[in-house]
Scaffold this motif. Structure first.
Motif, PDB file in Angstrom:
ATOM      1  N   ASN A 133      -8.271   5.431   3.879  1.00 17.28           N
ATOM      2  CA  ASN A 133      -7.566   5.551   5.155  1.00 17.28           C
ATOM      3  C   ASN A 133      -8.495   5.180   6.299  1.00 17.28           C
ATOM      4  OD1 ASN A 133      -5.204   6.455   4.008  1.00 17.28           O
ATOM      5  ND2 ASN A 133      -5.636   8.626   4.343  1.00 17.28           N
ATOM      6  N   ASN A 169      -4.078   5.136  -2.079  1.00 10.49           N
ATOM      7  CA  ASN A 169      -4.956   5.824  -1.137  1.00 10.49           C
ATOM      8  C   ASN A 169      -6.177   6.391  -1.869  1.00 10.49           C
ATOM      9  OD1 ASN A 169      -6.112   7.466   0.801  1.00 10.49           O
ATOM     10  ND2 ASN A 169      -4.202   8.415   1.434  1.00 10.49           N
ATOM     11  N   ASP A 207       0.721   4.853   0.802  1.00  8.21           N
ATOM     12  CA  ASP A 207      -0.048   5.933   1.407  1.00  8.21           C
ATOM     13  C   ASP A 207       0.337   7.262   0.783  1.00  8.21           C
ATOM     14  OD1 ASP A 207      -1.979   6.794   3.376  1.00  8.21           O
ATOM     15  OD2 ASP A 207      -0.300   7.769   4.380  1.00  8.21           O
ATOM     16  N   ARG A 259       0.839  -1.189   0.000  1.00  2.49           N
ATOM     17  CA  ARG A 259       0.000   0.000   0.000  1.00  2.49           C
ATOM     18  C   ARG A 259       0.878   1.245   0.000  1.00  2.49           C
ATOM     19  NH1 ARG A 259      -2.894   3.871   3.133  1.00  2.49           N
ATOM     20  NH2 ARG A 259      -5.017   4.146   2.331  1.00  2.49           N
TER      21      ARG A 259
END
Length: 361
Positions: free
Chosen positions: A147, A121, A98, A96
């Motif tokens: 998130n 994200n 971010d 992932r």
């Protein structure tokens, strides 16, 4: 196929506890594990060995592990975003990001030779995804996730959430969001005021949170953000039918056995000629037209009430309805139960011809 998932935080727990939690999730059909490596403070080899053992254990149970690694950890471990062999060697399903790049880097990463998923994200509502798409990614390896927010009142607004999701659905990118366990006690950070994507979910029962996400039609996968959720919560989530909205319901003492059968056992769908006041499920009035439906409990009607027309309504007797607005009761309508207060808002997500059912809370 929609998937359920959990989150683990190895830096704040033990290998044994994490394994037990993963095994419990597997027992209830969960398929995804989210984890993050926030730092490599201490013995780096020991940390990474534990991390890999956890991922290997999840893989043996056929679960998909998504790894979120803080940017500073990339530097500490000497990892390049252009060489993802480190994550392949860990056994990760994907990584992932971010914090994003220019779009070209993300697109290149989706063409990695290991088949790793690249998760980006979803929570910022920018043109970030469109930019990545312009660089021709392998969309089979591109996924999105929202998130989660440990700070009360900091979670996403629902309108913003919809805007974000629609950007991803436009490109047919798989989506995920996080729900909050009320039994769990920790997440990745010291603040523990719950851990969810949508602020409106923070105090709702975990199953209601998941029902809402499914009902929006915008989220594919649902993960519990904090650890450790209870077995009862996992079992309840595993029992959800993603194709049918189920309302937790209280039935009143005045309900008859036939009315109870109609509410709990009959197949319901929202009749297509829509009213501002009622959701109508009309098949029961046909099936039971020869039965008696005496007047019983007939107070004025509130939004969220479950109704069955009594014999004073002639050919409508036996029809089940859900009230969308408050109404005066002429005495022809039996109020047989009520949707749980925490789930009345879900009525807004039931569309004409949508299928629904009731469950005793």
């Amino acid at each position: 196929m929609r998937k359920l998932g959990i989150s683990i935080y190895p830096e704040h727990s033990t290998l044994e506890k994490d394994k037990a939690y993963i095994a419990l999730a597997h027992k209830y059909g969960f398929k995804k594990v989210f984890t993050c490596l926030l730092s490599v403070d201490g013995n780096q080899d020991e940390i990474m060995s534990t991390f890999k053992e956890t991922i290997t254990f999840a893989n043996e149970l056929d679960m998909e592990v998504m790894v979120d690694i803080a940017p500073r950890v990339f530097g500490a471990l000497g990892i390049s975003y252009h060489d993802l062999s480190f994550f392949a060697n860990l056994g990760a399903y994907g990584i992932r990001l971010d914090l994003g790049f220019t779009g070209n880097e993300e697109a290149i990463m989706t063409h990695n030779p290991y088949g790793l998923k690249i998760e980006i994200n979803m929570s910022n509502a920018t043109q970030y995804l469109d930019n990545i798409m312009a660089y021709k990614p392998n969309t089979e390896n591109l996924v999105g996730s929202h998130n989660f927010y440990p700070h009360r009142y900091a979670g996403l607004s629902y309108s913003h959430f919809v805007t974000c999701c629609e950007l991803f659905k436009r490109h047919n990118i798989r989506t995920s969001a996080f729900v909050n366990s009320h039994e769990a006690t920790f997440g990745p950070w010291p603040v523990t005021e719950g851990l969810c994507t949508l602020e409106m979910h923070r105090e709702l029962p975990i199953v209601t949170q998941a029902k809402h996400l499914l009902a929006t039609g915008l989220i594919d996968d649902i993960l519990i953000a904090n650890a450790y959720a209870s077995e009862a919560e996992m079992q309840a989530l595993s029992g959800l039918n993603p194709q049918m909205l189920t309302f937790n319901t209280e039935l009143f003492d005045t309900i008859t056995e036939l009315e109870k059968k109609i509410v709990l056992d009959e197949f319901h769908f929202y009749r297509g000629d829509v009213s501002d006041y009622l959701i109508r499920s009309t098949q029961s009035r046909v099936k039971y037209k020869q039965e008696e439906f005496k007047p019983t409990f007939t107070p004025n009607i509130r939004r969220g009430d479950i109704l069955i027309e009594n014999e004073l309504y002639g050919q409508y007797k036996g029809e089940l309805q859900i009230a969308l607005k408050g109404m005066e009761n002429s005495g022809k309508t039996n109020v047989v139960g009520r949707i749980a207060e925490t789930e009345i808002f879900l009525l807004d997500f039931l569309e004409p011809w949508g299928k629904f059912q009731f469950a005793l809370k």
